[in-house]
Design an enzyme around this catalytic site. Structure first.
Site, short mmCIF file in Angstrom:
data_model
loop_
_atom_site.label_atom_id
_atom_site.label_comp_id
_atom_site.label_asym_id
_atom_site.label_seq_id
_atom_site.Cartn_x
_atom_site.Cartn_y
_atom_site.Cartn_z
N LYS A 64 -3.44 1.20 8.11
CA LYS A 64 -4.64 0.43 7.75
C LYS A 64 -4.25 -1.05 7.64
O LYS A 64 -3.61 -1.45 6.67
CB LYS A 64 -5.25 0.89 6.42
CG LYS A 64 -6.63 0.27 6.23
CD LYS A 64 -7.00 0.01 4.80
CE LYS A 64 -6.59 -1.33 4.27
NZ LYS A 64 -7.16 -2.51 4.92
N GLY A 102 -10.41 -1.00 8.08
CA GLY A 102 -11.51 -0.89 7.11
C GLY A 102 -11.11 -1.48 5.77
O GLY A 102 -9.97 -1.92 5.59
N GLY A 138 -9.97 -2.08 1.88
CA GLY A 138 -9.01 -1.45 0.98
C GLY A 138 -9.69 -0.49 0.03
O GLY A 138 -9.18 0.59 -0.27
N VAL A 141 -11.11 2.75 2.82
CA VAL A 141 -10.07 3.33 3.68
C VAL A 141 -8.71 3.35 2.96
O VAL A 141 -8.01 4.37 2.96
CB VAL A 141 -9.98 2.55 5.02
CG1 VAL A 141 -8.78 2.99 5.84
CG2 VAL A 141 -11.26 2.75 5.81
N GLY A 142 -8.37 2.24 2.31
CA GLY A 142 -7.07 2.16 1.61
C GLY A 142 -6.99 3.20 0.50
O GLY A 142 -6.00 3.93 0.37
N GLU A 192 5.85 -3.56 -1.39
CA GLU A 192 6.36 -4.92 -1.15
C GLU A 192 5.27 -5.87 -1.64
O GLU A 192 4.22 -5.98 -1.00
CB GLU A 192 6.63 -5.14 0.34
CG GLU A 192 7.78 -4.31 0.89
CD GLU A 192 9.14 -4.81 0.46
OE1 GLU A 192 9.25 -5.93 -0.07
OE2 GLU A 192 10.11 -4.06 0.64
N CYS A 207 5.32 -14.37 1.19
CA CYS A 207 5.63 -13.74 -0.10
C CYS A 207 6.94 -14.25 -0.69
O CYS A 207 7.07 -14.41 -1.90
CB CYS A 207 5.70 -12.23 0.08
SG CYS A 207 6.83 -11.74 1.38
N GLU A 261 1.59 -16.55 -8.51
CA GLU A 261 1.73 -16.71 -7.05
C GLU A 261 0.50 -17.45 -6.54
O GLU A 261 -0.63 -17.02 -6.77
CB GLU A 261 1.82 -15.34 -6.37
CG GLU A 261 2.07 -15.46 -4.88
CD GLU A 261 2.13 -14.11 -4.17
OE1 GLU A 261 1.22 -13.30 -4.36
OE2 GLU A 261 3.10 -13.89 -3.43
P1 NAD Z 1 -3.99 -7.61 -0.64
O1 NAD Z 1 -3.33 -6.90 -1.76
O2 NAD Z 1 -5.32 -8.22 -0.87
O3 NAD Z 1 -4.19 -6.61 0.59
C1 NAD Z 1 -3.10 -5.93 1.21
C2 NAD Z 1 -3.64 -4.68 1.88
O4 NAD Z 1 -4.09 -3.78 0.86
C3 NAD Z 1 -4.85 -4.92 2.78
O5 NAD Z 1 -4.78 -4.07 3.90
C4 NAD Z 1 -6.01 -4.54 1.87
O6 NAD Z 1 -7.17 -4.15 2.58
C5 NAD Z 1 -5.41 -3.37 1.11
N1 NAD Z 1 -6.03 -3.09 -0.18
C6 NAD Z 1 -6.61 -3.97 -1.03
N2 NAD Z 1 -7.07 -3.30 -2.12
C7 NAD Z 1 -6.76 -2.00 -1.95
C8 NAD Z 1 -6.97 -0.81 -2.72
N3 NAD Z 1 -7.60 -0.83 -3.88
N4 NAD Z 1 -6.51 0.37 -2.25
C9 NAD Z 1 -5.84 0.42 -1.07
N5 NAD Z 1 -5.64 -0.65 -0.29
C10 NAD Z 1 -6.08 -1.85 -0.72
O7 NAD Z 1 -2.94 -8.68 -0.11
P2 NAD Z 1 -3.16 -9.77 1.03
O8 NAD Z 1 -4.05 -10.83 0.47
O9 NAD Z 1 -3.54 -9.11 2.31
O10 NAD Z 1 -1.68 -10.33 1.22
C11 NAD Z 1 -1.13 -11.30 0.42
C12 NAD Z 1 -0.23 -10.68 -0.63
O11 NAD Z 1 0.74 -9.87 0.00
C13 NAD Z 1 0.55 -11.71 -1.42
O12 NAD Z 1 0.53 -11.35 -2.78
C14 NAD Z 1 1.96 -11.60 -0.85
O13 NAD Z 1 2.97 -11.99 -1.74
C15 NAD Z 1 2.03 -10.16 -0.51
N6 NAD Z 1 3.05 -9.92 0.50
C16 NAD Z 1 4.24 -9.36 0.11
C17 NAD Z 1 5.25 -9.16 1.06
C18 NAD Z 1 6.56 -8.56 0.68
O14 NAD Z 1 7.29 -8.15 1.58
N7 NAD Z 1 6.90 -8.48 -0.59
C19 NAD Z 1 5.03 -9.55 2.38
C20 NAD Z 1 3.81 -10.11 2.74
C21 NAD Z 1 2.82 -10.29 1.79
#
Ligand code: NAD
Length: 484
Positions: free
Chosen positions: A175, A206, A208, A211-212, A250, A284, A384
């Protein structure tokens, strides 16, 4: 300038076929520079997750039939397919995320190829079995893996999960983020040609929240491999914990670059600014805090300001641009909100600020910003931000510097700069983060990457990343078999 591809995907990839989604909704993908839609993907549902997880479960015996060598060869074919479309991938991600085109080619298109090829090689060479006394310790694939990924390095984050999961013999339901989903569809087109069993890789785009969460709670999913914000990761972990799924998380970061008084200040400060601003700060592992000896603060501020002001903001498809927009209006507003809080809380604004950059009336741009005299209690030192905002924190003693570096709920990355690498190493050992770079050392694709504390659970990259997708089994042998 490269041609701008326009993309409209209407189907999900499930069980080796392009399948009409259960619901008719779609997700419009926005160009972060023009603010216009330039692509669409389906918005899947829990029903689609049900179909995809069944397909993934059905593929497991076929994945086990393949040797690790054969799975490695399939990964090489996937790497070839991504490589052949590298310019298209780079152009798409530049529009989605705002990464300047040359960096997009390196980070967003070539890096996933490198990662996939390394896992191909590792899969062919992997020796998992180990004898310990009378035990034969072997590794099995974990099973069905749900990969949930963010938007900032969309295909790279995907391949860091999909490549080791497939090498280990798992099947995958992916996803991707709704903000940058298009390269996941290119990947599905590539995987369709790679000769893997039907259902080994499935794609359900889709939200989060539907679908998540359906993936995190599905009884057919054995492991959730999640990259994203700490907030969402905590929610996913709670849901997945109900059915005792294996977890790889991550998450976010607030990493510190610690400059010692004997370091090459120019090099340390300018490199730290560039690291902080990579991908317009949407990284990140970015070193978003710069710790400098109080006596060097004024010089450090001047170097940081000059470096920040050297950035050329504009259309990421223009090769002259060195910083593009942020991914979305929400991201831009959140980052500008942090800048306003920094000013309110009394940090010194060295350069940048909340105003839009001059001449850029469209696009989600934020000015490269440097704060100094940032106190450890301020929001810009603790949270962050995920935008081009650097917080310079002065220190008086080495112990205080180490304490400041570790004074965070996060623990992802960091840096130490000194003329004496032995001294830098001793300090690096005291930093509580998954990686520490000494004097700008190169990134190593074989070394583990991941977080202490709220930055996550588990590691990606290298053999550490591969073994996350394997279960350990000890087969206790009778004396006669153990001796042979
Ligand atoms: P996000 O948490 O908003 O979304 C990440 C993914 O999770 C997306 O696919 C989203 O649709 C899904 N998601 C959101 N809520 C969910 C839920 N309740 N259940 C299941 N899935 C859900 O993050 P983002 O804005 O896409 O990315 C930025 C963040 O990612 C930053 O905090 C960054 O530090 C982190 N990041 C970490 C790493 C690492 O390797 N540590 C790498 C890249 C990004």
């Amino acid at each position: 300038m490269l041609p701008i591809p326009r993309r409209h995907y209407e189907r999900l990839y499930i069980g080796g076929d392009w399948v009409t989604p259960s619901d008719s909704g779609d997700i419009a993908v926005v160009n972060s520079t023009t603010e216009k839609h330039f692509g669409w993907v389906p918005s899947g549902s829990a029903d689609d997750v049900e179909k995809a997880t069944r397909a993934a479960e059905g593929a497991l015996p076929w994945m086990s039939e393949m040797s690790m060598r054969e799975r490695g060869d399939a990964l090489d074919r996937i790497a070839d397919g991504i490589e052949a479309r590298a310019h298209e991938i780079a152009t798409i991600v530049s529009q989605e995320v705002g990464t300047p085109i040359e960096q997009s080619l390196e980070w967003q298109a070539k890096q996933p190829v490198t990662v996939t090829r390394l896992y191909a090689e590792m899969s062919r060479a992997y020796k998992g079995d180990r004898t310990l006394g009378n035990s034969l310790v072997v590794r099995d694939p974990v099973g069905v893996v749900a990969c949930i990924t963010p938007w900032n390095f969309p295909l790279h984050q995907i391949m860091l999960k999909v490549a080791p999961a497939l090498a280990a013999g798992c099947s995958v339901v992916l996803k991707p983020s709704g903000l940058a989903p298009l390269t996941a569809f290119i990947l599905a087109e590539v995987i369709e040609q790679a000769g893997l069993p039907a259902g080994a890789f499935n794609l359900v785009s889709g939200p989060g929240s539907s679908v998540g969460e359906a993936l995190a709670t599905s009884p057919r999913v054995d492991m959730v491999s999640f990259t994203g914000s700490t907030n969402a990761g905590q929610g996913v972990a709670a849901l997945a914990g109900e059915s005792m799924k294996r977890l790889m998380l991550e998450l976010g970061g607030k990493s510190a670059s610690l400059v010692l008084e004997d370091a090459d200040l120019e090099e340390a400060v300018s490199s730290s600014v560039h690291n902080c601003y990579a991908n317009a700060g949407q990284t990140c592992a970015a070193w978003t805090r710069l710790l400098v000896p109080r006596a060097l603060l004024i010089r450090a501020e001047a170097i940081a300001a000059e470096t920040a002001e050297g950035y050329v903001l504009g259309d990421p498809l223009d090769p002259a641009t060195t910083m593009g927009p942020l991914v979305s209006p929400q991201q831009r507003d959140a980052v500008r909100g942090f800048i306003a809080i920094g000013v309110d809380q009394g940090a010194r604004l060295v350069t940048g600020g909340v105003d839009p950059p001059r001449g850029l009336n469209k696009g989600y741009f934020v000015r490269p910003t440097v704060f100094s005299n940032v106190g450890p209690e301020m929001a810009i030192a603790r949270q962050e931000i995920f935008g081009p905002v650097l917080a310079i924190q002065p220190y008086d003693t080495i112990d205080e510097a180490v304490r400041l570096a570790n004074d965070s709920i996060y623990g992802l990355s960091g840096a130490v700069w000194s003329a004496d690498p032995k001294r830098a190493l001793a300090i690096a050992r005291r930093i509580q983060t998954g990686q520490v770079f000494i004097n700008g050392a190169a990134f190593n694709y074989l070394a583990p990457f991941g977080g202490y504390k709220h930055s996550g659970v588990g590691r990606e990259f290298g053999e550490y990343g591969l073994e996350e997708y394997m279960e350990l089994k000890a087969i206790q042998l009778p004396a006669s078999a153990a001796a042979s």
